[in-house]
Design a protein around this motif. Structure first.
Motif, PDB file in Angstrom:
ATOM      1  N   TYR A   5     170.238 -43.184 -32.916  1.00 30.12           N
ATOM      2  CA  TYR A   5     169.178 -42.610 -33.736  1.00 30.12           C
ATOM      3  C   TYR A   5     168.473 -41.529 -32.935  1.00 30.12           C
ATOM      4  CZ  TYR A   5     165.624 -45.058 -31.037  1.00 30.12           C
ATOM      5  OH  TYR A   5     164.823 -45.482 -30.024  1.00 30.12           O
ATOM      6  N   CYS A   6     167.785 -40.667 -33.635  1.00 29.60           N
ATOM      7  CA  CYS A   6     167.026 -39.596 -33.003  1.00 29.60           C
ATOM      8  C   CYS A   6     165.690 -39.486 -33.726  1.00 29.60           C
ATOM      9  CB  CYS A   6     167.801 -38.285 -33.071  1.00 29.60           C
ATOM     10  SG  CYS A   6     168.133 -37.737 -34.756  1.00 29.60           S
ATOM     11  N   PRO A   7     164.748 -38.767 -33.156  1.00 35.04           N
ATOM     12  CA  PRO A   7     163.476 -38.578 -33.864  1.00 35.04           C
ATOM     13  C   PRO A   7     163.741 -37.992 -35.256  1.00 35.04           C
ATOM     14  CG  PRO A   7     163.305 -37.783 -31.614  1.00 35.04           C
ATOM     15  CD  PRO A   7     164.758 -38.117 -31.846  1.00 35.04           C
ATOM     16  N   GLY A   8     163.080 -38.547 -36.225  1.00 28.69           N
ATOM     17  CA  GLY A   8     163.261 -38.078 -37.597  1.00 28.69           C
ATOM     18  C   GLY A   8     164.314 -38.844 -38.372  1.00 28.69           C
ATOM     19  N   SER A   9     165.046 -39.743 -37.735  1.00 27.55           N
ATOM     20  CA  SER A   9     166.094 -40.471 -38.448  1.00 27.55           C
ATOM     21  C   SER A   9     165.693 -41.907 -38.776  1.00 27.55           C
ATOM     22  CB  SER A   9     167.397 -40.467 -37.639  1.00 27.55           C
ATOM     23  OG  SER A   9     167.252 -41.215 -36.442  1.00 27.55           O
ATOM     24  N   GLU A  10     164.403 -42.181 -38.703  1.00 30.45           N
ATOM     25  CA  GLU A  10     163.930 -43.543 -38.963  1.00 30.45           C
ATOM     26  C   GLU A  10     164.295 -43.998 -40.374  1.00 30.45           C
ATOM     27  OE1 GLU A  10     161.894 -41.110 -37.804  1.00 30.45           O
ATOM     28  OE2 GLU A  10     161.567 -41.766 -35.731  1.00 30.45           O
ATOM     29  N   ARG A  11     164.195 -43.121 -41.347  1.00 27.53           N
ATOM     30  CA  ARG A  11     164.504 -43.495 -42.738  1.00 27.53           C
ATOM     31  C   ARG A  11     165.985 -43.842 -42.883  1.00 27.53           C
ATOM     32  NH1 ARG A  11     164.155 -46.195 -46.686  1.00 27.53           N
ATOM     33  NH2 ARG A  11     164.189 -45.344 -48.760  1.00 27.53           N
ATOM     34  N   LEU A  12     166.852 -43.128 -42.162  1.00 28.20           N
ATOM     35  CA  LEU A  12     168.282 -43.448 -42.199  1.00 28.20           C
ATOM     36  C   LEU A  12     168.518 -44.856 -41.672  1.00 28.20           C
ATOM     37  CD1 LEU A  12     169.825 -40.123 -40.828  1.00 28.20           C
ATOM     38  CD2 LEU A  12     169.495 -40.792 -43.204  1.00 28.20           C
ATOM     39  N   LEU A  13     167.854 -45.191 -40.577  1.00 27.53           N
ATOM     40  CA  LEU A  13     167.984 -46.528 -39.998  1.00 27.53           C
ATOM     41  C   LEU A  13     167.431 -47.579 -40.956  1.00 27.53           C
ATOM     42  CD1 LEU A  13     168.934 -48.162 -37.573  1.00 27.53           C
ATOM     43  CD2 LEU A  13     166.684 -47.781 -36.527  1.00 27.53           C
ATOM     44  N   ASP A  14     166.335 -47.276 -41.644  1.00 26.08           N
ATOM     45  CA  ASP A  14     165.771 -48.206 -42.623  1.00 26.08           C
ATOM     46  C   ASP A  14     166.757 -48.496 -43.759  1.00 26.08           C
ATOM     47  OD1 ASP A  14     163.402 -48.334 -41.211  1.00 26.08           O
ATOM     48  OD2 ASP A  14     162.308 -46.982 -42.550  1.00 26.08           O
ATOM     49  N   VAL A  15     167.399 -47.457 -44.253  1.00 28.24           N
ATOM     50  CA  VAL A  15     168.352 -47.633 -45.348  1.00 28.24           C
ATOM     51  C   VAL A  15     169.567 -48.418 -44.860  1.00 28.24           C
ATOM     52  CG1 VAL A  15     169.896 -46.458 -46.977  1.00 28.24           C
ATOM     53  CG2 VAL A  15     167.573 -45.605 -46.622  1.00 28.24           C
ATOM     54  N   LEU A  16     170.052 -48.124 -43.672  1.00 28.07           N
ATOM     55  CA  LEU A  16     171.180 -48.876 -43.114  1.00 28.07           C
ATOM     56  C   LEU A  16     170.804 -50.348 -42.934  1.00 28.07           C
ATOM     57  CD1 LEU A  16     174.036 -48.992 -41.972  1.00 28.07           C
ATOM     58  CD2 LEU A  16     173.087 -48.307 -39.748  1.00 28.07           C
ATOM     59  N   THR A  17     169.607 -50.603 -42.449  1.00 29.33           N
ATOM     60  CA  THR A  17     169.127 -51.976 -42.279  1.00 29.33           C
ATOM     61  C   THR A  17     169.058 -52.693 -43.617  1.00 29.33           C
ATOM     62  OG1 THR A  17     167.865 -51.323 -40.322  1.00 29.33           O
ATOM     63  CG2 THR A  17     167.231 -53.378 -41.379  1.00 29.33           C
ATOM     64  N   SER A  18     168.546 -52.026 -44.639  1.00 29.41           N
ATOM     65  CA  SER A  18     168.493 -52.613 -45.984  1.00 29.41           C
ATOM     66  C   SER A  18     169.892 -52.896 -46.506  1.00 29.41           C
ATOM     67  CB  SER A  18     167.782 -51.678 -46.962  1.00 29.41           C
ATOM     68  OG  SER A  18     166.426 -51.584 -46.662  1.00 29.41           O
ATOM     69  N   ALA A  19     170.815 -51.976 -46.287  1.00 25.17           N
ATOM     70  CA  ALA A  19     172.193 -52.163 -46.746  1.00 25.17           C
ATOM     71  C   ALA A  19     172.813 -53.391 -46.097  1.00 25.17           C
ATOM     72  CB  ALA A  19     173.016 -50.912 -46.438  1.00 25.17           C
ATOM     73  N   VAL A  20     172.588 -53.559 -44.802  1.00 23.71           N
ATOM     74  CA  VAL A  20     173.136 -54.722 -44.092  1.00 23.71           C
ATOM     75  C   VAL A  20     172.534 -56.003 -44.656  1.00 23.71           C
ATOM     76  CG1 VAL A  20     173.244 -55.901 -41.856  1.00 23.71           C
ATOM     77  CG2 VAL A  20     173.678 -53.443 -41.991  1.00 23.71           C
ATOM     78  N   TRP A  21     171.212 -56.005 -44.860  1.00 24.29           N
ATOM     79  CA  TRP A  21     170.548 -57.197 -45.380  1.00 24.29           C
ATOM     80  C   TRP A  21     171.080 -57.569 -46.759  1.00 24.29           C
ATOM     81  CZ3 TRP A  21     167.578 -58.482 -49.600  1.00 24.29           C
ATOM     82  CH2 TRP A  21     166.936 -59.717 -49.532  1.00 24.29           C
ATOM     83  N   HIS A  22     171.224 -56.578 -47.650  1.00 24.19           N
ATOM     84  CA  HIS A  22     171.711 -56.840 -49.003  1.00 24.19           C
ATOM     85  C   HIS A  22     173.155 -57.340 -48.985  1.00 24.19           C
ATOM     86  CE1 HIS A  22     168.553 -55.494 -51.804  1.00 24.19           C
ATOM     87  NE2 HIS A  22     168.139 -54.799 -50.746  1.00 24.19           N
TER      88      HIS A  22
END
Length: 122
Positions: A5-22
């Motif tokens: 990840y890099c600065p500004g990619s927090e939302r990408l990580l959030d969506v990936l985390t949600s995808a894994v959880w679902h």
């Protein structure tokens, strides 16, 4: 597997985390829904999610841009499967929801998966 990840990619990580959880929840529902001839494959997939994918998402590594680096084809296919599942779930919710805030989040997640996450997996 590593998630960079890099600065500004927090939302990408959030969506990936949600995808894994679902997807993890989906696999658990399949496992718990009754006797399966191929239960071992579901259990093996859940084990891979827990040991590899969830660990990578929970402990991302700083990098110059967002990426999901897989060690083999099995990991690559799993990440793609997880993203495709979350994409189809988000589209289904978007098609039946009347709540503006939820619909906007679904649209945003769909855009992030299609434009960024699918291309970030290698």
């Amino acid at each position: 597997m590593k998630v960079f990840y890099c600065p500004g990619s927090e939302r990408l990580l959030d969506v990936l985390t949600s995808a894994v959880w679902h997807y993890r929840r989906y696999i658990d529902e399949l496992i718990n829904s009754g006797p399966w001839e191929n239960i071992d494959s579901f259990l093996e997939e859940r084990k891979l999610i827990d040991m590899v994918l969830q660990t990578a998402v929970d402990k991302p590594v700083p990098g110059s841009n967002f990426a999901v680096r897989c060690q083999d084809g099995r990991e690559f296919l799993l990440v793609r499967q997880v993203l495709e599942h979350y994409l189809s779930e988000s589209i289904a919710v978007l098609n039946c929801i009347n709540e503006h805030m939820i619909a906007e989040k679904c649209r945003e997640d769909i855009e992030i998966i299609r434009r960024y996450l699918m291309q970030a997996v290698h």
